[in-house]
Every structure is written in C-alpha cells, then in structure tokens.
Enzyme design. Structure first.
Site, PDB file in Angstrom:
ATOM      1  N   TYR A  33      14.469 -53.765 -36.702  1.00 33.07           N
ATOM      2  CA  TYR A  33      13.839 -55.001 -36.239  1.00 33.07           C
ATOM      3  C   TYR A  33      13.640 -54.985 -34.738  1.00 33.07           C
ATOM      4  CZ  TYR A  33      18.279 -56.941 -34.462  1.00 33.07           C
ATOM      5  OH  TYR A  33      19.428 -57.170 -33.760  1.00 33.07           O
ATOM      6  N   ARG A  52      10.454 -49.081 -28.402  1.00 30.68           N
ATOM      7  CA  ARG A  52      11.764 -48.937 -29.058  1.00 30.68           C
ATOM      8  C   ARG A  52      11.602 -48.983 -30.578  1.00 30.68           C
ATOM      9  NH1 ARG A  52      16.481 -52.927 -27.446  1.00 30.68           N
ATOM     10  NH2 ARG A  52      15.120 -54.384 -28.542  1.00 30.68           N
ATOM     11  N   ARG A 101      16.836 -49.306 -57.696  1.00 30.69           N
ATOM     12  CA  ARG A 101      17.792 -49.066 -56.610  1.00 30.69           C
ATOM     13  C   ARG A 101      18.223 -47.607 -56.675  1.00 30.69           C
ATOM     14  NH1 ARG A 101      23.447 -49.145 -56.066  1.00 30.69           N
ATOM     15  NH2 ARG A 101      24.158 -49.845 -54.024  1.00 30.69           N
ATOM     16  N   LYS A 150      17.895 -49.820 -33.731  1.00 30.23           N
ATOM     17  CA  LYS A 150      18.013 -51.271 -33.913  1.00 30.23           C
ATOM     18  C   LYS A 150      17.861 -51.633 -35.394  1.00 30.23           C
ATOM     19  CE  LYS A 150      16.433 -55.477 -31.586  1.00 30.23           C
ATOM     20  NZ  LYS A 150      17.747 -56.059 -31.321  1.00 30.23           N
ATOM     21  N   GLU A 182      29.336 -52.993 -25.736  1.00 34.55           N
ATOM     22  CA  GLU A 182      28.331 -54.022 -25.433  1.00 34.55           C
ATOM     23  C   GLU A 182      28.759 -55.319 -26.095  1.00 34.55           C
ATOM     24  OE1 GLU A 182      24.557 -52.807 -27.250  1.00 34.55           O
ATOM     25  OE2 GLU A 182      25.675 -51.866 -28.887  1.00 34.55           O
TER      26      GLU A 182
END
Ligand code: PMP
Length: 286
Positions: A33, A52, A101, A150, A182
C-alpha cells in the site's frame, strides 16, 4: 456523503465496492500500500510514493494492474470526486483473487492484481497534537525482516498502537537488539546538540518518503544529520525527539516510557523542520 472509491477500474460509491473473499490481500496479507497526503486538494510528494510503490511491487514480484501515469489520474479523480481538501489517498494492490486459497503465487496471466483506492478526510496541517507533542512507549519489534517493503501486514503495528493506548500513551517506538527501529507507522528521530539523529536505511525499517524529504530539507538548511542507531535511553536524554510520516509530517515527541524529553514541550528543531516541510510540500504539491 458516501465516498466514491476506486476498485479495479471502476469508480463506485463505497457501499457498492467489492473484493473477492479469495483475494490474497484478505487471506494472506499479500499486498502492498501507499498513503499520499493531500493539502489544499493537491498531492504531496506523489512521485516519491509511486517510486516506493514500484519498488514494493518489484521486491514481491507483483504486477501492477495500472500503469504509473494512470495512477496520478486516478488519485486526482478521487480527490476531485470526493471534494477532498485535506487528508490522504490510500492505495492498495494485492496479488489478486485466485480460484482457491493456495500458498503458491497464482500465475499473473490468470489472476490479475487487485487495486483499491479511497480518500480519507483528516485535519493534518493543524493537528492539535503538534502543539502538545506526543508520548510514546517502547515495545519489542516483533515484525518480519522485510520492513522496507510497505506491505499490508499491519497487525503488529496495530497491536503496538493498542499497547500504547492502554499505557496512556499516543504511540509506540519499536526496539530491536537494544536500538530503536522506527515508530509503529512512522520514522523516529532524536536531536542532540542541534544534530538530527535517525536510524540508517536498511531492510529493518520502512524507507519513509517524508524521512527522505525532511533529511534533504535539513541538509539544505545547514542542519547536521547523522544516520545511526540510537537507544531508548539515549532518546530519553536527548534535547528533542520527533517522528515523521506522510500523514503526521513532522510531529514532536515529548515523552518516552514516561520520561520527559528535553523541556517536555515541542522542540525548536522539530518545529522548524515541520514548518519547512509544510512550506515546501505546499509549493511542490501537484
Ligand atoms: N515507518 C512505518 C513502519 C510506516 O508505516 C510509515 C508510514 N506508512 C513510515 C515509517 C513513514 O513513511 P512515510 O513517510 O512514507 O509515510
């Protein structure tokens, strides 16, 4: 007013937007995301976020369902359709919805990626917490080893925010091998003797788009920057502490594990950086 969101090529009222229960984002957190902030109806550092995004896609061998030029058009269209003045645009791409799945990645020729985008309205520039600063607690960093990508695996950061809330704090700083990595959803900094200190880039942290901009502005303003490890103890004894992210910009931190940092009020370096960041971002927003 119901939001208009974007799902796989369509603009729809939020209540009508649908994604399959077999989507790998839903079943396996197999998705990435980006969040781009919006100021005065314009996108802040859009290029940084798209670059990114491309890197995250490539690290996970995931195809983008939309070409990068089109992304700008969709972002702008969502901002316009939702009359968004201030807030953010959330974008998520997952490895799509195969027939069943399965741990094995589906063939991208048969299973197109899923793309979802929506806007969120939020007061960013004048958030009240900037005047007071925020408090953080430290918790062990229990995330996986590719935090530079991310991904939507946000359970542990989410748990971290809940631990902070329970402890009466605003957020958590994550600690690994004695050093701060972070924040749960932001990069972490301290200031000592005028020098800005933040952890160096590696797979251990997200390469914040705001981090890159803030460090560039700091250097341009002749402020000294040192990229290195720091501990919670060093942070507690620092003159100032702060965080950065696309939606908080530069946000002062005034308390760490109950210990007051500096004067216990937002420090001059953090506030100056915030001002420069906001000025420059407004100028460059598209
Ligand atoms: N680190 C983490 C773990 C984050 O989730 C975020 C925000 N998504 C950041 C840092 C800050 O990144 P950016 O400045 O690009 O928002």
């Amino acid at each position: 007013m119901s939001r208009i969101v974007y799902v796989n090529g369509e603009y729809l009222p939020e209540g009508e937007a649908k994604v399959s229960i077999f989507d790998r984002g839903f079943l396996m957190a197999d998705g990435i995301y980006e969040v781009t902030s919006v100021l005065e109806g314009k996108l802040v550092d859009f290029e940084g976020h798209v670059l990114r995004l491309q890197r995250s896609l490539s690290e996970l061998d995931m195809a983008s369902p939309v070409d990068m030029d089109e992304l700008l058009t969709i972002h702008r269209e969502l901002v316009a359709r939702n009359e968004l003045d201030e807030g953010g645009v959330y974008l998520q791409i997952t490895r799509g919805a195969p027939a069943d799945r399965d741990f094995v990645f589906p063939d991208p020729a048969e299973t197109p990626s899923t793309i979802v985008m929506f806007t969120q309205s939020k007061n960013l520039a004048n958030a009240p917490s900037v005047q007071t600063g925020i408090s953080v607690i430290s918790i062990e960093d229990l995330r996986w080893g590719r935090r530079d990508i991310k991904t939507v695996q946000l359970l542990y950061p989410s748990m971290g925010k809940m631990m902070a809330k329970k402890a009466g704090a605003d957020d958590a700083w994550l600690v690994e091998d004695g050093f701060v990595t972070e924040g749960t959803s932001n990069n972490a900094y301290i200031v000592k003797g005028g020098k800005i200190i933040t952890r160096q880039l590696s797979n251990d942290i997200l390469h914040g788009i705001t981090r890159a901009a803030v460090l560039r502005f700091a250097s341009e303003a002749q402020m000294e920057v040192e990229e290195r490890l720091f501990s919670i103890e060093e942070a507690q004894q620092a003159d100032e502490a702060f965080i950065t992210s696309a939606t908080t910009f530069v946000q002062p931190v005034v308390k760490i594990d109950g210990e007051t940092v500096g004067t216990g009020t937002p420090g001059p370096v953090a506030m100056r950086l915030r001002e420069i960041y906001l000025d420059e971002s407004r100028k460059a927003a598209i």
